[in-house]
Design a protein around this motif. Structure first.
Motif, PDB file in Angstrom:
ATOM      1  N   THR A 176       0.838  -1.209   0.000  1.00  0.00           N
ATOM      2  CA  THR A 176       0.000   0.000   0.000  1.00  0.00           C
ATOM      3  C   THR A 176       0.870   1.254   0.000  1.00  0.00           C
ATOM      4  N   VAL A 177       1.881   1.260   0.869  1.00  0.00           N
ATOM      5  CA  VAL A 177       2.780   2.412   0.938  1.00  0.00           C
ATOM      6  C   VAL A 177       3.532   2.559  -0.383  1.00  0.00           C
ATOM      7  N   GLU A 178       3.930   1.398  -0.946  1.00  0.00           N
ATOM      8  CA  GLU A 178       4.685   1.483  -2.185  1.00  0.00           C
ATOM      9  C   GLU A 178       3.819   1.964  -3.348  1.00  0.00           C
TER      10      GLU A 178
ATOM     11  N   LEU B 157       1.795   4.372  -3.165  1.00  0.00           N
ATOM     12  CA  LEU B 157       1.907   5.832  -3.113  1.00  0.00           C
ATOM     13  C   LEU B 157       3.006   6.319  -4.051  1.00  0.00           C
TER      14      LEU B 157
ATOM     15  N   TYR C 103      -0.630  14.012  -8.086  1.00  0.00           N
ATOM     16  CA  TYR C 103      -0.393  14.712  -6.815  1.00  0.00           C
ATOM     17  C   TYR C 103      -0.609  16.214  -6.995  1.00  0.00           C
TER      18      TYR C 103
ATOM     19  N   ILE D 185       4.125  13.970   1.281  1.00  0.00           N
ATOM     20  CA  ILE D 185       3.381  12.720   1.089  1.00  0.00           C
ATOM     21  C   ILE D 185       4.039  11.888  -0.002  1.00  0.00           C
ATOM     22  N   MET D 186       4.531  12.596  -1.054  1.00  0.00           N
ATOM     23  CA  MET D 186       5.150  11.891  -2.179  1.00  0.00           C
ATOM     24  C   MET D 186       6.412  11.138  -1.804  1.00  0.00           C
TER      25      MET D 186
ATOM     26  N   PRO E 258       7.004   7.145   0.776  1.00  0.00           N
ATOM     27  CA  PRO E 258       7.368   5.774   0.394  1.00  0.00           C
ATOM     28  C   PRO E 258       8.857   5.586   0.143  1.00  0.00           C
TER      29      PRO E 258
ATOM     30  N   ILE F 200       2.004   6.604  -7.886  1.00  0.00           N
ATOM     31  CA  ILE F 200       1.073   7.611  -8.401  1.00  0.00           C
ATOM     32  C   ILE F 200       1.862   8.668  -9.171  1.00  0.00           C
TER      33      ILE F 200
END
Lengths: 270, 288
Positions: free
Chosen positions: B107-109, B111, B119, B152-153, B156, B114
């Protein structure tokens, strides 16, 4: 054996491809403002002339003019006129930059719909954008700081705004410099104190256009040049257009082509 | 067989040579196009003047406000991403049960997968009005917004590399710590984290490099005003955004064009130094 067949087929393919490509080709590059016109017109033209192969790229006005100079493209789009320096450089290289005006464009001054201000003069706009007037109450609006929204200094839209509104004075350093008409429209629509400028095609219910010197930005006022912030859009060719370039530019200038210009949110030349 | 081996060797060898050629090509072109700007402005003015008016007459090519913009946005992003990223790494590596780990890690990966333009759109359409409405500041496109999105970007990047570093700490260290009566918290903070120090620092530097070079997000949400900001909620114009926004409309060979390449040199040096730092950290670890 197999390898040899593949090799022979590859060579044949390499030899044949340029023959097809040489057929009826037209390459266009340049201003992102003119891009939607060139793109839509190229699609419509290719539909009626299937033998024609038109490739359209963006890149910016400078790229368009530079590409004509380098002989990389047949038509170079530009939302500004070629600079004297560019014309001189072109002449040195034996290229004659020829300007074809294909459309008109007006730059509307927009504010948030909640802003009661209805009209601004060019002088007032200049004071706003140089940072001399910083609150809407000085212009008959609410007591709210003015948020300046502008375009990147090298965009064609800024260049026109710079020439017709700022007239050589330096823009306030605190102005937001956004990368596209769309980004400006979005920012104006969700920032109550903002003022900005967009092409006529980007007006919507989410932003409010004010009149400039009491003239509303409409097709009519842009065509007859009574609206003070308007410009022409160009397609540059090497010398007067001929061959495929002539056919394509004639098509854009035809009633059918000008209808496409209007559909893309610009103003026709006739 | 021998033939095959030979061909394989040639292919791999030439691909690595190609990479080096590409890199050298990029470096030479950046420097060849960037150096000429120093004929127009001297080095000191280029770095110390905050006035970036490349299309005025006469033009000003001072990139101080662009450098300040880049560093403030990146610093803000690290302040957000470092605690989050290391927290996630510690949870995944030390605390989470196997099943939770299996879900959380991808899930984190995700991110990281995207595209940055998404973003940017998120920041432009969603975060910007939120900032103006909740905080009552006039402009939603500012340092805070850009730092938040960039933060946020890069979570990960920091979390997955830190997690690798934490996981590679030998089990024997942890067992020794437990054997001396330390609990899980003490073991993690006093034993595992210090042991994974160099890997975690590398992840932070890598995150820094990603944030300082990220273009799309800062182009869309940093506001783009070339000024030295007074507050966290002022717009700024980071270096990559300047290059991306202005390059397409700049006549080739003009001082403005060379100045943009001058900015590219600065960015290249920053990234180069950060990768060098990671290598030094890695070497230092292997010597130990």
């Amino acid at each position: 054996m197999k390898l040899r067949i593949i090799a022979i087929l590859t060579i044949i393919a390499l030899l044949v491809t340029p023959m097809f490509a040489r057929g009826d080709r037209l390459t266009i590059a340049g201003s992102t403002t003119v891009l939607p016109i060139a793109q839509a017109a190229a699609e419509a033209y290719m539909n009626s002339h299937p033998e024609m192969n038109i490739s359209v790229r963006g890149g910016g006005s400078s790229v368009g003019i530079a590409s004509v100079m380098a002989g990389n493209v047949d038509i170079g789009d530009a939302s500004r006129k070629a600079k004297t320096k560019e014309i001189a450089t072109a002449r040195e290289n034996g290229i004659d930059l020829y300007c074809n005006i294909v459309a008109n464009d007006g730059i509307a001054i927009v504010v948030n719909p909640s802003n009661p201000v209805k009209n601004l003069t060019i002088d007032q706009l200049q004071s706003i954008y140089t940072g001399n007037v910083q609150n809407w109450k000085e212009l008959g609006g609410p007591n709210k700081p003015i948020v300046l929204v502008s375009r990147d200094v090298s965009s064609g839209t800024f260049e026109v705004f710079n020439k017709l509104v700022l007239q050589g004075s330096t823009q306030d350093a605190g102005a937001l410099m956004l990368a596209s008409n769309n980004a400006v429209a979005t920012t104006i629509s969700n920032t109550p104190g903002a003022i900005g400028y967009v092409g006529l095609g980007y007006l919507s219910d989410n932003i409010k256009a004010v009149t400039v010197n009491n003239v509303k930005a409409t097709k009519q006022t842009i065509q007859d040049k009574s609206y003070p912030i308007s410009r022409t859009l160009h397609m540059y060719t090497n010398g007067a257009p001929k061959g495929n370039a002539k056919k394509f530019i004639d098509y854009i200038l035809s009633p059918e082509g000008q209808k496409i210009v209007e559909e893309q949110g610009f103003v026709s030349v006739r | 067989m021998k033939m095959k081996e030979k061909i394989f060797k040639i292919i791999t060898y030439s691909s690595s040579i190609m990479t080096i050629i590409f890199l050298l090509g990029i470096i030479t072109s950046i420097f060849a196009e960037g150096i000429p700007i120093f004929k127009e402005v001297n080095l000191k003015d280029f770095f110390s003047s905050p006035n970036w008016h490349p299309t005025c007459f006469p033009p000003d090519f001072g990139i101080l406000s662009l450098i300040v913009g880049s560093f403030l946005v990146t610093l803000g992003a690290l302040i957000i991403a470092v605690p989050l990223g290391i927290g996630v790494a510690i949870y995944i590596s030390e605390i989470a049960p196997f099943k939770v780990k299996e879900i959380l890690k991808p899930t984190v990966e995700l991110l990281a997968g995207i595209p940055s333009v998404v973003y940017g759109l998120f920041g432009l359409i969603f975060v910007s009005p939120l900032i103006t409405n909740l905080l009552g500041v006039p402009i939603g496109l500012n340092i805070f917004n850009a730092a938040l999105i960039l933060g946020i970007m890069i979570v990960p990047i920091i979390s997955s590399m830190s997690e690798d570093a934490l996981s590679s700490v030998p089990k024997s260290l942890r067992e020794a710590s437990y054997g001396l009566g330390a609990n899980k918290w003490e073991t993690t903070i006093k034993i595992v984290l210090p042991a994974a120090k160099s890997g975690i620092f590398s992840s932070i530097i890598l995150g820094f490099g990603r944030a300082v070079g990220e273009t799309m997000v800062v182009l869309m949400v940093a506001g783009g005003a070339a000024q030295i900001p007074d507050s966290l909620f002022d717009p700024v114009r980071p270096m990559p955004a300047t290059i991306a926004a202005e390059m397409g409309e700049t006549a080739i060979g003009t001082p403005h064009f060379h100045a943009l390449y001058g900015i590219a040199i600065v960015l290249f040096i920053i990234t180069f130094v950060s990768i060098l730092l990671i290598e030094i950290l890695r070497k230092g670890k292997s010597i130990k």
